[in-house]
Design an enzyme around this catalytic site. Structure first.
Site, mmCIF file in Angstrom:
data_model
loop_
_atom_site.group_PDB
_atom_site.id
_atom_site.type_symbol
_atom_site.label_atom_id
_atom_site.label_comp_id
_atom_site.label_asym_id
_atom_site.label_seq_id
_atom_site.Cartn_x
_atom_site.Cartn_y
_atom_site.Cartn_z
ATOM 1 N N GLY A 54 -6.153 0.674 16.483
ATOM 2 C CA GLY A 54 -6.934 0.835 17.712
ATOM 3 C C GLY A 54 -6.972 -0.374 18.632
ATOM 4 O O GLY A 54 -7.032 -0.234 19.847
ATOM 5 N N GLU A 109 -11.183 -6.361 17.797
ATOM 6 C CA GLU A 109 -11.513 -5.002 17.359
ATOM 7 C C GLU A 109 -11.724 -4.097 18.577
ATOM 8 O O GLU A 109 -12.189 -4.563 19.629
ATOM 9 C CB GLU A 109 -12.775 -5.097 16.485
ATOM 10 C CG GLU A 109 -13.364 -3.815 15.996
ATOM 11 C CD GLU A 109 -12.478 -2.998 15.060
ATOM 12 O OE1 GLU A 109 -11.373 -2.639 15.476
ATOM 13 O OE2 GLU A 109 -12.930 -2.686 13.938
ATOM 14 N N ASP A 113 -18.970 -0.079 15.317
ATOM 15 C CA ASP A 113 -19.845 1.090 15.222
ATOM 16 C C ASP A 113 -20.931 0.778 14.176
ATOM 17 O O ASP A 113 -21.915 0.123 14.505
ATOM 18 C CB ASP A 113 -18.935 2.271 14.831
ATOM 19 C CG ASP A 113 -19.628 3.604 14.787
ATOM 20 O OD1 ASP A 113 -20.581 3.813 15.540
ATOM 21 O OD2 ASP A 113 -19.208 4.476 13.987
ATOM 22 N N LYS A 141 -21.353 -0.219 19.749
ATOM 23 C CA LYS A 141 -22.362 0.847 19.686
ATOM 24 C C LYS A 141 -23.521 0.314 18.861
ATOM 25 O O LYS A 141 -23.634 0.630 17.674
ATOM 26 C CB LYS A 141 -21.779 2.065 18.961
ATOM 27 C CG LYS A 141 -20.891 2.973 19.767
ATOM 28 C CD LYS A 141 -20.630 4.239 18.934
ATOM 29 C CE LYS A 141 -19.322 4.870 19.254
ATOM 30 N NZ LYS A 141 -18.945 5.932 18.306
ATOM 31 N N PHE A 162 -18.552 9.600 20.785
ATOM 32 C CA PHE A 162 -17.238 9.298 20.225
ATOM 33 C C PHE A 162 -16.247 9.158 21.363
ATOM 34 O O PHE A 162 -16.056 10.075 22.159
ATOM 35 C CB PHE A 162 -16.783 10.373 19.236
ATOM 36 C CG PHE A 162 -15.668 9.875 18.377
ATOM 37 C CD1 PHE A 162 -15.930 9.124 17.240
ATOM 38 C CD2 PHE A 162 -14.345 10.096 18.722
ATOM 39 C CE1 PHE A 162 -14.897 8.612 16.460
ATOM 40 C CE2 PHE A 162 -13.303 9.595 17.955
ATOM 41 C CZ PHE A 162 -13.588 8.856 16.817
ATOM 42 N N VAL A 163 -15.632 7.990 21.455
ATOM 43 C CA VAL A 163 -14.732 7.711 22.580
ATOM 44 C C VAL A 163 -13.282 7.591 22.112
ATOM 45 O O VAL A 163 -13.026 7.250 20.960
ATOM 46 C CB VAL A 163 -15.157 6.424 23.340
ATOM 47 C CG1 VAL A 163 -16.496 6.616 24.035
ATOM 48 C CG2 VAL A 163 -15.205 5.230 22.401
ATOM 49 N N ASP A 169 -8.374 6.523 18.964
ATOM 50 C CA ASP A 169 -7.875 7.876 18.690
ATOM 51 C C ASP A 169 -8.921 8.738 18.017
ATOM 52 O O ASP A 169 -9.949 8.242 17.553
ATOM 53 C CB ASP A 169 -6.668 7.781 17.754
ATOM 54 C CG ASP A 169 -7.098 7.415 16.336
ATOM 55 O OD1 ASP A 169 -7.871 6.447 16.184
ATOM 56 O OD2 ASP A 169 -6.699 8.113 15.392
ATOM 57 N N ARG A 175 -4.418 8.025 21.808
ATOM 58 C CA ARG A 175 -4.378 6.562 21.917
ATOM 59 C C ARG A 175 -3.809 6.109 23.253
ATOM 60 O O ARG A 175 -4.169 5.068 23.782
ATOM 61 C CB ARG A 175 -3.469 5.969 20.832
ATOM 62 C CG ARG A 175 -4.062 5.922 19.474
ATOM 63 C CD ARG A 175 -3.215 5.067 18.552
ATOM 64 N NE ARG A 175 -3.459 5.397 17.165
ATOM 65 C CZ ARG A 175 -4.514 5.001 16.476
ATOM 66 N NH1 ARG A 175 -5.430 4.257 17.059
ATOM 67 N NH2 ARG A 175 -4.677 5.330 15.222
#
Ligand code: IMP
Length: 198
Positions: A54, A109, A113, A141, A162-163, A169, A175
């Protein structure tokens, strides 16, 4: 990728952060990071580590903006399972040959979360002899936090949604979306049905 190129390729999810906003903010974070690391990297060049997959687009941008053409090392953390909920146990995959001993590690990162991934990775680099471990995250978050983690550099605080996009992804999809958007299964379903009917 321009808006015209992405229109029609992806479901019309709600845009939370446009690519321009994201890039502008990364510039600001890198400026702050560079100032904190000191002129000419007073304590030696930092060891950049991207949490893949990510954080790859973020890490590439950070690398380009930092002086000195520093290499970006990659590490993977698996929290078991796919979908929108991360499980409790985090396993560190790879990254054993990252030259972090005695250096400042900058963990890059995409999103923090629950904080379990970063907590586990910090532990990993401390055990491997890193001098310091700083965390640069594009998104945070804070309302979801379980582990005791406060990132040092935060692009944006976001709500509990949720993004996807800009490297992030859901089960390996989206992505390559240039913006960060809010995932919505209903919007996706309607889009796929419409595409099939055409
Ligand atoms: P944590 O261990 O709960 O902090 O989770 C961190 C990892 O979960 C991130 O590196 C992402 O891979 C994933 N993650 C958490 N929230 C999201 C999200 O909203 N979109 C995409 N991935 C997410």
């Amino acid at each position: 990728m321009s808006e015209a190129e992405t229109t029609g390729r992806f479901p019309p999810f709600r845009v939370l952060l446009s690519r321009d906003e994201i890039l502008r903010r990364i510039h600001e974070l890198v400026r702050q990071l560079t100032a904190d690391l000191g002129e000419g990297y007073a304590d030696g060049p930092p060891c950049l580590v991207a949490v893949v997959e990510g954080a790859r687009p973020l890490a590439r941008t950070v690398q380009r903006l930092l002086p000195g053409a520093l290499p970006v090392h990659e590490i993977k953390a698996s929290s078991y399972g796919s979908g929108t909920e991360s499980a409790g146990t985090v396993e560190v995959l790879g990254g054993r040959d990252i030259p972090c001993a005695g250096r400042t590690v900058i963990l890059i990162e995409d999103i923090v979360d629950t904080g379990r991934t970063i907590a586990r990775l910090r532990e990993h680099f401390r055990a491997a002899g890193a001098l310091h471990c700083r965390v640069l995250t594009l998104l945070d978050k804070p309302s979801r936090r379980v582990a005791d983690v406060v990132p040092d550099y935060i692009g944006f605080d976001i709500p509990d949604e949720f993004v996807i996009g800009f490297g992030m992804d859901i089960a390996g999809r989206y992505r390559e979306l240039p913006d960060i958007v809010i995932y919505d299964a209903e919007i996706e379903k309607v889009f796929e049905r419409t595409a099939l009917a055409e």
